[in-house]
Structures are given as C-alpha cells and as structure tokens.
Design an enzyme around this catalytic site. Sequence first.
Site, PDB file in Angstrom:
ATOM      1  CD1 TRP A   1       9.610  -2.979  -2.861  1.00 36.12           C
ATOM      2  CD2 TRP A   1      10.893  -1.327  -2.057  1.00 36.12           C
ATOM      3  NE1 TRP A   1       9.878  -2.104  -3.902  1.00 36.12           N
ATOM      4  CE2 TRP A   1      10.661  -1.089  -3.434  1.00 36.12           C
ATOM      5  CE3 TRP A   1      11.663  -0.423  -1.337  1.00 36.12           C
ATOM      6  CZ2 TRP A   1      11.173   0.023  -4.091  1.00 36.12           C
ATOM      7  CZ3 TRP A   1      12.196   0.681  -1.986  1.00 36.12           C
ATOM      8  CH2 TRP A   1      11.946   0.887  -3.357  1.00 36.12           C
TER       9      TRP A   1
ATOM     10  CG  ASP B   1       3.606  -6.597   6.464  1.00 33.27           C
ATOM     11  OD1 ASP B   1       4.595  -5.970   6.870  1.00 33.27           O
ATOM     12  OD2 ASP B   1       3.379  -7.784   6.757  1.00 33.27           O
ATOM     13  N   GLY B   2       5.454  -4.822   4.332  1.00 34.68           N
ATOM     14  CA  GLY B   2       6.526  -5.189   3.403  1.00 34.68           C
ATOM     15  C   GLY B   2       7.489  -4.079   3.048  1.00 34.68           C
TER      16      GLY B   2
ATOM     17  CG  LEU C   1     -11.668   8.472  -0.145  1.00 32.61           C
ATOM     18  CD1 LEU C   1     -12.343   7.107  -0.082  1.00 32.61           C
ATOM     19  CD2 LEU C   1     -10.397   8.398  -0.988  1.00 32.61           C
TER      20      LEU C   1
ATOM     21  CG  HIS D   1       8.915   3.201   6.191  1.00 32.64           C
ATOM     22  ND1 HIS D   1       8.018   2.164   6.352  1.00 32.64           N
ATOM     23  CD2 HIS D   1       9.896   2.996   7.116  1.00 32.64           C
ATOM     24  CE1 HIS D   1       8.425   1.382   7.341  1.00 32.64           C
ATOM     25  NE2 HIS D   1       9.566   1.864   7.811  1.00 32.64           N
TER      26      HIS D   1
END
Length: 226
Positions: A21, A16-17, A127, A33
């Site tokens: 930004w 988020d943000g 991973l 993004h």
Amino acid sequence: MEKLNKIPEHVSIIMDGNGRWARERGKERVNGHFEGVESVRAVTESCIELGVRYLSLFAFSEENWGRPDAEVQALMSLMARAARNELPVFMEHGVRFVVLGNRERLGTELNDTIDEVSSLTAGNDRLVFILFISYSGKWDIDQAARRMAEAGADSIEPFLVTAGIPDPDLIIRTSGEKRLSNFLLWQAAYSEFVFVDTLWPDFRKDCFRAALEEFASRDRRFGKIK
C-alpha cells in the site's frame, strides 16, 4: 442494514499489504503500518456492533524480526502507542486487550504497555481483542509440547498460548495472498478462510461485513455429514 444470519464467535485476521500500500503511493513502508491502524479500529468497531466475541489480529510474526531494524522499531513503537491511545475506547465499549506470542523478544516499552492495558481491561467482557505479536504457529506448538512433556500431560491444547480461547471460526487474509504464513497452525484445523484482494490499509467496515456474509453462506460440517 440487513442483519447477518450467522455471526462467528471468533474472527482472526492476517493483516497483509501494508508495505505494498505504501509503495504504490511512493511512501515509506511504515506509512502503510500507520494507516493500517485505522483498519484495526474499523474492524474492532464492527465486531462490537455485530456481536463478534473474539477478534484476533496477526500483527507481527517471529519471522518479521528479520525485517530492517528501523521498520521493526517503528512497528514496536506504533503498537505501544496505539494500545495506549485505544485504552479509553476499550474501557468505554467493554473490550478486553490480550497479547499472545513470544514476549521475551519484545522491548521494555511495549511489554510495559501490554501489561498496563491488559490489566486495566481484564474485567471487560464484550469483546476480547487479541494481538499476536512475535508469534508463529510452529513456535506455539513447540513450546506447548515442551510444557506438556514437563507436566506429564496427555493433551497439548491447554499449553498453547490460546488456551481458554475458542479456535477461530473465520480467518480472513487481505492483499490477495492465500496462505497461513505459520499462523495458528493447530487452531485453524476447522476454520473457514476468506481471502480478499484488498490491501490491509484499505480494509474497512464494508470489507469486513462482506467477509462475514461469505462466512454466513458456508455450510460447516466439521468432518461430519448433515
């Protein structure tokens, strides 16, 4: 660097943000993004280094379809391009790429890229990197309940899109907001939460490690007494 005494198996992040930004810097939202991709790369590298087995990121919610068309299309293109660009890194470091969500709403370019990168990385097991795209917790429970009823089953979990994936041990949300925002409503039942003020494009390895250190200090009882 001191070794952490407890590493979560599955870390999930509500990124988020990005818009804030960009706005603080007088830029278009899409620039936030783009910069956020660097944070994704930093966190992925940290997971590989620290031994986290599952990393999931809330990239685009069902509600995000209500954003301006130009921003939505830019995000779709960005995710497709980023997945293609990161494929060599995924292969080198044994990262399996998975996308979960309502893929019927995604365009051909993104769906084709998802299929290609997922197929090529399917054998990797160091991973598991999961992107939630066009996802909401309510949608997930609804579609799982429908499928469960059709199958005449008595448990919903095998029909959630996360079937076979362990529930997140730790959920991190950036930018100072303190809510789930319709994310993993079923799966987050016993997750630990860490909320940080840092905007996602500024979230790097030191921020991620600090969140894991906070997790390591928690006493998880799962409703029981130790």
